[in-house]
Scaffold this active site. Structure first.
Site, PDB file in Angstrom:
ATOM      1  N   LYS A   1       0.837  -1.203   0.000  1.00  0.00           N
ATOM      2  CA  LYS A   1       0.000   0.000   0.000  1.00  0.00           C
ATOM      3  C   LYS A   1       0.871   1.252   0.000  1.00  0.00           C
ATOM      4  CE  LYS A   1      -3.879  -2.340   2.166  1.00  0.00           C
ATOM      5  NZ  LYS A   1      -4.605  -2.746   3.369  1.00  0.00           N
TER       6      LYS A   1
ATOM      7  N   GLN B   1      -5.033  -1.592   9.608  1.00  0.00           N
ATOM      8  CA  GLN B   1      -4.917  -2.913   8.971  1.00  0.00           C
ATOM      9  C   GLN B   1      -5.522  -4.003   9.851  1.00  0.00           C
ATOM     10  OE1 GLN B   1      -3.814  -3.384   5.822  1.00  0.00           O
ATOM     11  NE2 GLN B   1      -4.195  -5.572   5.947  1.00  0.00           N
TER      12      GLN B   1
ATOM     13  N   ASP C   1     -11.150   2.790   4.079  1.00  0.00           N
ATOM     14  CA  ASP C   1     -11.551   1.385   3.974  1.00  0.00           C
ATOM     15  C   ASP C   1     -13.064   1.247   3.782  1.00  0.00           C
ATOM     16  OD1 ASP C   1      -9.688  -0.688   4.006  1.00  0.00           O
ATOM     17  OD2 ASP C   1      -9.249  -0.412   6.134  1.00  0.00           O
TER      18      ASP C   1
END
Ligand code: GUN
Length: 304
Positions: A53, A97, A120
């Site tokens: 990422k 995460q 997200d």
């Protein structure tokens, strides 16, 4: 002939589209969009995802920070990190995460992220915006699937779409996005009866279960579009023999392990009219959509 849906090509298109938007944000604000990724503990797969990422952000000129803490971090400690990122003007997107270590309250952590920075799309606020069809940040992997379908001009409206898996990260938002595109949706899970028969009714079949090549021939309607979201590693020869044809088996023998999705690759290639391979299908889209979400969050915050 089965059409291979190339996720790497779609990813490159999306990255190309991101570049002028980043330039426009810099021209207006004097700074690049900013993404913070929070990684807690020592999950090796998560560490690889986070590295990929930040690497992509770097390549696009998106400001990025990886905030890495060991597994001793408490829920309160994580909430303090998120609160700080929420308050920062130079950070547009925050990603925590998953999975988090078991002692951390993941729901609390996801709830703490400011919805307008929730790249997200996991905050209940964004989940609600999605389910009511309002603009908002959408989860990356399922929105990547929609991008693949659209860019390959695969019709969605009116078709029977079956999603196997009901996770908050993929299955549920995937179903909502397909519904928004006017598909008729069925969501299957571990308690679904006659799963193979239900899947055989699918014109679009999305497998997001996390079980190695569980979807075999009898689950796939000939001519269906099959989207394989799974990402599993085959490590034993016994499993490789079940999953792969002769050519891939030789590759397995050479390497000692191979990636496979939730769908048996041979069955998918034989029966589907179009399908996403593993690797090189849905996977590359997740990060591209994260970059796009970060840009979208930045544009909204600076009034573009
Ligand atoms: N772990 C696996 N997939 C994801 C994802 O899309 N976002 C986050 N934050 N964690 C994940």
């Amino acid at each position: 002939m089965s059409l291979l849906l190339n996720g790497n090509l779609v990813r490159d298109q999306i990255k190309t589209e991101c570049r002028p938007r980043i330039t426009r944000i810099i021209a207006k604000t004097g700074r690049a969009p900013g993404l913070a990724v929070v990684l807690v503990g020592d999950n090796s797969a998560s560490a690889v995802y986070v590295r990929n990422k930040t690497k992509t952000a770097e390549e696009l000129g998106i400001h990025h920070e990886a905030i890495v803490r060991d597994a001793s971090l408490t829920t309160e400690g994580l909430l303090a990190i998120v609160a700080d990122l929420n308050s920062r003007g130079d950070i547009d997107g925050i990603l925590v995460q998953l999975p988090l270590p078991a002692h951390i309250d993941s729901q609390k952590a996801l709830l703490a992220v400011a919805p307008e920075k929730d790249v997200d799309g996991f905050h209940p606020c964004n989940v609600g915006l999605l389910s009511t069809g309002r603009p908002g940040l959408r989860p990356c992997t399922p929105s990547g699937v929609i991008e693949i379908l659209k860019r390959y001009e695969i019709p969605i409206a009116g078709r029977n779409a079956v999603v196997v898996g009901r996770s908050d990260i993929v299955g549920k938002p995937m179903a909502m996005l397909l519904l928004q595109e006017n598909a008729t949706i069925t969501v299957c899970h571990s308690r679904t009866r006659h799963l193979a028969g239900v899947c055989r009714g699918a014109e679009i079949l999305v497998a997001a279960i996390g079980r190695t090549a569980m979807i075999t021939e009898e689950y796939i309607r000939p001519g269906a579009v099959v989207i394989d979201v799974g990402m599993n590693t085959v490590r034993t020869r016994e499993e490789a023999e079940r999953v792969f044809d002769a050519a891939r088996l030789a590759e397995f023998d050479k390497r000692g392990s191979l990636l496979v999705g939730d769908v048996q690759p041979g069955a998918m290639a034989r029966l589907a009219s179009a399908y996403t391979p593993v690797p090189g299908g849905v996977g590359p889209l997740t990060i591209a959509m994260l970059m796009r979400n970060t840009i979208e969050a930045a544009e909204r915050r600076v009034g573009l």
